[in-house]
Design a protein around this motif. Structure first.
Motif, PDB file in Angstrom:
ATOM      1  N   SER A  64       8.822  43.409 -19.684  1.00 43.67           N
ATOM      2  CA  SER A  64       8.339  42.156 -19.109  1.00 43.67           C
ATOM      3  C   SER A  64       7.149  42.389 -18.191  1.00 43.67           C
ATOM      4  O   SER A  64       6.249  41.543 -18.094  1.00 43.67           O
ATOM      5  N   ASP A 181       8.586  36.908 -24.761  1.00 38.67           N
ATOM      6  CA  ASP A 181       9.475  37.827 -24.054  1.00 38.67           C
ATOM      7  C   ASP A 181      10.920  37.409 -24.334  1.00 38.67           C
ATOM      8  O   ASP A 181      11.422  36.467 -23.742  1.00 38.67           O
ATOM      9  N   GLU A 182      11.546  38.076 -25.251  1.00 32.84           N
ATOM     10  CA  GLU A 182      12.915  37.775 -25.681  1.00 32.84           C
ATOM     11  C   GLU A 182      13.114  36.294 -26.018  1.00 32.84           C
ATOM     12  O   GLU A 182      13.951  35.627 -25.426  1.00 32.84           O
TER      13      GLU A 182
HETATM   14 MG   LIG Z   1      12.380  41.647 -19.481  1.00 32.65          MG
END
Ligand SMILES: [Mg+2]
Ligand SMILES: Nc1ncnc2c1ncn2[C@@H]1O[C@H](COP(=O)(O)OP(=O)(O)OP(=O)(O)O)[C@@H](O)[C@H]1O
Lengths: 277, 269
Positions: A64, A181-182
């Protein structure tokens, strides 16, 4: 030149020697304790135009943080990073026109409805509200979200539903570089499929490049042209899923390769050995 | 869309977002408004403990204090808490990553604060006027309006400086803005002339733009002094705004840069 256009030859993302250290302060009794930790320790990377680059790594490995550097939300301590040839610090404003990010935690005004949140997003990105609403309804229909969910406060929606709206919000602005991000964490298998199909569609139809962090090996294998494996702030392997498997886990799958590369298989074996003894 | 049009569009969307939020928290809005009205009335009622000859003047004196403080603290609070609010909601990274000038975002927050402050102040003013049947024949409303406009700028500037604190330190920053507001309340002569303050804090009164705002507003409404008389004070306020607003913006941008270096923009690690 229109500030939204990019040079066709430029590499989508290029960075070298990226370091990022965080310090957290806390009070222990009357003493202030500062703990420092490196999130990134000299990352080099390049993402080609129209490529989907996957970033795999254990929790806290710096995924991240790397995405935040690309999203102009963090400034690296060392190194440089360019998005379509534009420096993320000096040309921050122009980079921002080209990107959008879907983060793990859907960042919304939770008391507002999806429509109200989308109106805000459209305003910030210079898209007309009417157009944004139509477009979002279309995108969300293809992600399997009913229309009436757009009219209620977001806090009443499930995490997966919120995540779909976050994806629609990011796509509204037609980003040239999409930072994911995910995006599918917390989605049920069908929704996850829908989102994955959608990502592939977007890449086919629009001229966009994507960087995708995920913990889902099957997703990485399905979507990504190349995968970078990051561990303790360093990218320790990059390659196509097939290459990674061939080099590190012949006969196995991406997960085996991942464990092998990050050394987690060794740790596990050691832990098992200690557990036995 | 032209670049300027795009920024205006973004500015409006910030204002609209905040009004949407007000609508969603309508219950709270009404409760706070109710409390504000009662608070203003109780302060003005203090005047009834005085001999009848001083009563009317004191009611107006106190009401002006309560109304202006109400307006100015809304301005300060809305601007100063914009960052901590977005951080709390978890939208701050989204808002700050948008391709608009920081100035546009902040102007949107300030414009909303002014509109919202004016609306609430009008409601309270009407309630007070209905309750006390005060005679304001001498008041010079043009002068009062001029003062209000002049004082908005320095308060926005102070708000911007206050907004920076939560960028630097999540919790302590929000605490500090409360302290700042408390000090302004104490030293600005909201309900009493600043001459009653002990000497060791009175110097602060001269630094607070609220002191000048109140003095001028009282001269306009109680003594009926017109715009011409009030011009020097208005200019003073306006000039302090011309210094405080750019200063606030510059400090804000420095703090944002600092936050991007230290990773304090988002709420949790
Ligand atoms: Mg992360
Ligand atoms: N803003 C911050 N302040 C302090 N430390 C931070 C901050 N952001 C990240 N870190 C630290 O940096 C390291 C990397 O964090 P990062 O969020 O990049 O990990 P990640 O790979 O995304 O993990 P996950 O898989 O859990 O999402 C962690 O040790 C984290 O605690």
């Amino acid at each position: 030149m229109d500030e939204g256009s990019v040079s066709p030859k430029a590499v989508a993302v290029e960075g070298q020697g990226l370091w990022k250290e965080f310090s957290t302060k806390k009070w222990v009794g009357a003493k202030r304790q500062v703990t420092r930790s490196y999130a990134l320790k000299g990352v080099d990377l390049a993402v080609q135009r129209r490529e989907i680059l996957g970033i795999l790594g254990p929790n806290g490995s710096g995924k991240s943080t790397l995405i935040r550097l690309m999203a102009t939300l963090l400034i690296p301590d060392q190194g440089w990073l360019k998005v379509f040839g534009l420096d993320v610090i000096r040309d921050r404003q122009r980079v921002r026109r080209l990107i959008n990010r879907v983060s793990v935690e859907a960042s919304f005004f939770k008391k507002l409805t999806a429509r109200e949140n989308l109106a805000y997003a459209a305003g910030l990105y210079g898209v007309s509200n009417a157009k944004a609403q139509v477009e979002a309804t279309r995108i969300l229909a293809s992600l399997g979200l009913q229309r009436d969910k757009l009219e209620v406060p977001l806090e009443t929606l499930s995490r997966g539903q919120q995540q779909k709206i976050a994806i629609a919000r990011a796509l509204l602005t037609s980003p040239t570089l999409m930072l994911l991000d995910e995006p599918t964490t917390g989605l049920d298998p069908t929704s996850r499929r829908d989102v994955q199909e959608f990502v592939l569609n977007v890449r086919r139809e629009h001229d966009s490049t994507m960087v995708l962090c995920t913990h889902d090996m099957a997703e990485a294998e399905r979507l990504c042209d190349r995968i970078a494996i990051i561990h303790e702030g360093r990218i320790i392997a990059v390659g196509t899923p097939a290459d990674l498997i061939a080099s590190y886990a012949s006969g196995g799958g991406l997960e085996d390769a991942f464990f092998h590369i990050t050394g987690l298989d060794q740790e596990r074996l050691r832990a098992e050995a200690e557990g036995d003894g | 869309m032209s670049p300027a049009g795009r920024e205006l569009h973004a500015l409006w969307s910030v204002v609209r977002r905040n009004f949407h939020l007000v609508r969603r928290y309508l219950g709270w809005e009404l409760v706070f408004l109710f409390y504000n009205v009662i608070n203003t009335l109780t302060i003005a009622l203090i005047a009834f403990a005085l001999p009848p000859a001083d009563r009317d003047r004191t009611i107006i004196y106190l009401t002006i204090g309560a109304l202006l403080w109400n307006f100015l603290s809304i301005l300060f609070q809305e601007v100063a808490s914009s960052v901590s609010w977005e951080r709390w909601e978890g939208t701050i990274e989204y808002s700050f990553m948008a391709p608009i000038h920081r100035l546009t975002y902040l102007a949107g927050v300030c414009m909303y604060a002014v509109l919202y402050g004016v609306l609430r102040t009008i409601v309270i003013l009407v309630a007070v006027a209905l309750f006390f049947h005060i005679h304001l024949a001498r008041a010079d409303w043009l002068g009062a309006a001029m003062i209000l406009a002049g004082s908005s700028l320095p308060f926005i500037g102070l708000g911007l400086i206050g907004a920076v604190l939560p960028l630097l330190s999540t919790e302590r920053g929000a605490q500090a803005t409360q302290v700042i507001q408390g000090v302004i309340l104490l030293v600005s002569g909201i309900y009493y002339p600043i001459s009653v303050l002990p000497g060791w804090i009175r110097w602060m009164s001269h630094l607070s733009p609220a002191t000048y705002t109140l003095e001028a507003a009282r001269r306009a409404i109680l003594n009926g002094e017109g715009p011409l008389h009030l011009l020097p004070l208005t200019i003073k306020l306006f000039l302090s705004g011309l210094i405080l607003v750019p200063l606030g913006l510059a400090v804000f941008q420095l703090a944002e840069h600092w936050a991007m270096r230290n990773g304090t923009l988002k709420r949790s690690g």
